[in-house]
Design an enzyme around this catalytic site. Structure first.
Site, short mmCIF file in Angstrom:
data_model
loop_
_atom_site.label_atom_id
_atom_site.label_comp_id
_atom_site.label_asym_id
_atom_site.label_seq_id
_atom_site.Cartn_x
_atom_site.Cartn_y
_atom_site.Cartn_z
N GLU A 135 1.08 -1.30 0.09
CA GLU A 135 -0.14 0.04 -0.02
C GLU A 135 1.12 0.91 0.04
OE1 GLU A 135 -3.50 2.28 2.87
OE2 GLU A 135 -2.33 0.41 3.85
N LYS A 180 -8.84 2.67 -2.49
CA LYS A 180 -9.44 2.06 -0.95
C LYS A 180 -10.50 1.97 -0.49
CE LYS A 180 -7.11 1.21 4.02
NZ LYS A 180 -5.61 2.15 4.11
N CYS A 195 -5.36 -3.04 2.21
CA CYS A 195 -5.16 -3.16 4.16
C CYS A 195 -6.63 -3.05 4.26
CB CYS A 195 -4.59 -1.49 4.07
SG CYS A 195 -3.78 -1.64 5.84
#
Length: 562
Positions: free
Chosen positions: A41, A116, A153
């Site tokens: 990430e 994300k 994540c």
């Protein structure tokens, strides 16, 4: 498919340097005939970049380095596909104006392929300050026809039965079910705490079962200020069994081949929590020092267990030649403590110098006598000793260009059993997130046979006990007055730490603790000390976060409060 995984240790904000690391991984992937290379990430930026994301020139530079990766792949005549983490601008005037993004890079160009969706805004995380959440599931079909489900994540942290906190918002894993991915990818920057390795594996296994496909979890590694990323990336099959486990606390590159079709599951016992905690602290000291430009470190060595543990961690991180210790005995320092400190320095092979402070104490006392109508007494006199030592340490660190490491623990920091501008002086609080009982437990482990492999990995080759029984078994004492013991001012550490964990990490109220069986007078005393010490914690050096709740950027209590 041949899949390359690059568990990288970026320097936050160093887009050029981080790009060089990615390009080096590209070369390894090309040499290994990989089809796809994964990086963590925000791999171009390092995590967390915080307000560096608000600098337009860095965002412009990001465009240049992405173009550079394309050119390098083209010069290699490579058909490799690379997934990198980037911060991509949104084409409107609303704020925040960025997405936390996975970018697909090939020799022919680059494009964002996933944003994300779940943006953490708790504890140390404040992603909603910078990013807008992505909308909808993200899949990528490779040239060979394989469909990849892409998550970043927190997008994996959607199981309320397993995790402590579940952000409100979509379920990015569920959104991928209809896409029927052949492989789920999670690119992460997940900082360490002791519960994380097991929890990540469980969350990933649940996702693999829900999607009936393998999952790759690729984590950042390295220390960035207070946060330490432990790596530990892995690959699970569609049943949640482990096929690949990468090391903890070090950069690593691995190529995994999906053929033969049957990959035997690995027997992967959970890592020893004490071993992983020690390695994480070593990594934190090493990276904080190197990334801040320090090659050497200094600490005060007292003969107590806290400074002993910090000395061992620092030696493992930087090597014995880079560590200097200062012994600063007062008239109240016991001969045993001086001998214990000297013996520890000899076992570690680190330099030690002795600077007695008795004459300085006398000089300060006589100088202050007119203003105080007598020489300093009580706590004032005790704090003065600590401040003399803090001044000496800062002077030596300044003169010799060393990073000064503080040696206080979390229990002391919680209740204010520490001195501003004294023992709190320094650039990094190495064990500021370790309760006193954890300090004892970690030192006991270091002196046991169980730590032999870990000690050898860091060149701690002294045969026999490292910390030493004398240090591990003596009653804790600041030795600021005759026959002083910590127990004169504090509850027993076992009882104190149990209360502190509930107050700090679980945010329990005093009423709840009394109802749970703790003595009311003890609860009130500890609550009061914790509240009154907030002004000290606000002025303490950064600490290495290794627990779910540390006294760092994720602890945001007011100083002036009821």
């Amino acid at each position: 498919m041949r899949l390359a995984l690059a568990q990288l240790n970026p320097l936050v904000g160093d887009l050029s340097g981080n790009t060089r690391s990615i390009l080096k991984a590209c070369e390894h992937a090309e040499a290994g005939k990989a089809d796809l290379l994964l990086t963590p990430e925000l791999s171009l930026w390092g995590y967390p970049p915080r307000d560096l994301l608000l600098q337009p020139e860095r965002l412009h530079q990001q465009q240049s380095v992405l173009d550079q990766i394309c050119r390098e792949l083209d010069s290699l005549h490579s058909d490799l596909t690379v997934l990198v983490g980037a911060a991509i601008a949104i084409e409107d005037d609303r704020q925040p104006g960025l997405h936390n993004t996975i970018v697909q890079v090939t020799r022919s160009g680059w494009q964002p392929v996933a944003h994300k969706q779940l943006l953490p805004n708790y504890d140390v995380f404040d992603e909603r300050r910078y990013f807008r959440p992505g909308d909808g599931s993200s899949s990528l079909v490779l040239s060979n026809g394989l469909r990849l489900g892409l998550t970043i994540c927190e997008d994996l942290w959607v199981d309320t039965e397993l995790q402590r906190e579940r952000l409100s918002g979509p379920d990015p894993v569920a959104a991928l079910i209809d896409d029927v991915p052949d492989l789920l990818i999670n690119l992460a920057a997940s900082p360490f705490d002791a519960s994380k390795p097991s929890l990540r594996r469980q969350l990933a296994a649940r996702a693999a079962l829900r999607l009936n496909c393998p999952i790759v979890y690729l984590n950042q590694v390295g220390g960035n200020d207070e946060l330490i990323f432990d790596g530990g990336s892995f690959l699970l099959d569609h049943k949640g069994d482990c096929l690949l486990q990468m090391p903890y606390c070090q950069e690593w590159f691995e190529i995994w081949d999906s053929k033969p079709s049957h990959q035997p599951a690995l027997s992967m016992p959970p890592p020893d929590t004490r071993d992983l905690l020690f390695r994480t602290l070593v990594l934190g000291v090493r990276d904080y020092s190197s990334k801040c430009g320090f090659q050497k470190a200094l600490l005060g060595l007292s003969g107590g267990i806290d400074s002993a543990l910090v000395a061992v961690i620092a030696t493992a991180a930087l090597g014995p030649d880079a560590i200097t210790t200062l012994l600063m005995p007062s008239p109240w320092s016991s001969n045993g403590s001086i001998e214990d400190a000297t013996s520890l320095a000899n076992r570690l092979g680190i330099a030690s110098q002795t600077v007695p402070i008795a004459s300085l104490m006398q000089s300060f006392g006589s100088s202050l006598a007119p203003a105080l109508d007598g020489e300093p007494q009580g706590v004032t006199a005790e704090n003065l000793q600590s401040r003399i030592r803090g001044t000496l340490l800062m002077a030596v660190a300044n003169q010799q260009g060393q990073l000064l490491l503080t040696t206080g623990n979390k229990s002391e920091l919680a209740v204010g059993y520490c001195t501003l501008y004294g023992d709190m002086n320094g650039g990094l609080a190495v064990i500021g997130d370790l309760y006193k009982t954890t300090v004892f437990a970690l030192c006991d482990w270091l002196d046991s046979d169980d730590s032999s492999c870990c000690r050898a990995d860091f060149g701690l080759l002294h045969q026999g006990e490292l910390v030493g029984e004398a240090i591990r078994t003596k009653p804790p004492s600041a030795e600021l007055r005759p026959d002083q013991k910590d127990s004169d001012s504090l509850p027993d550490y076992g009882e104190l730490d149990a209360l502190l964990r509930l107050l700090i990490e679980e945010r329990r109220t005093g009423e709840a603790l009394v109802a749970a069986g703790f003595a009311p007078e003890l609860v009130e005393r500890v609550e009061t000390m914790l509240r009154r010490a907030e002004f000290k914690r606000r002025q303490s050096p950064p600490l290495l976060k290794v627990s779910p709740q540390a006294f760092g950027t994720g602890w945001r209590l007011p100083i002036a409060a009821a």
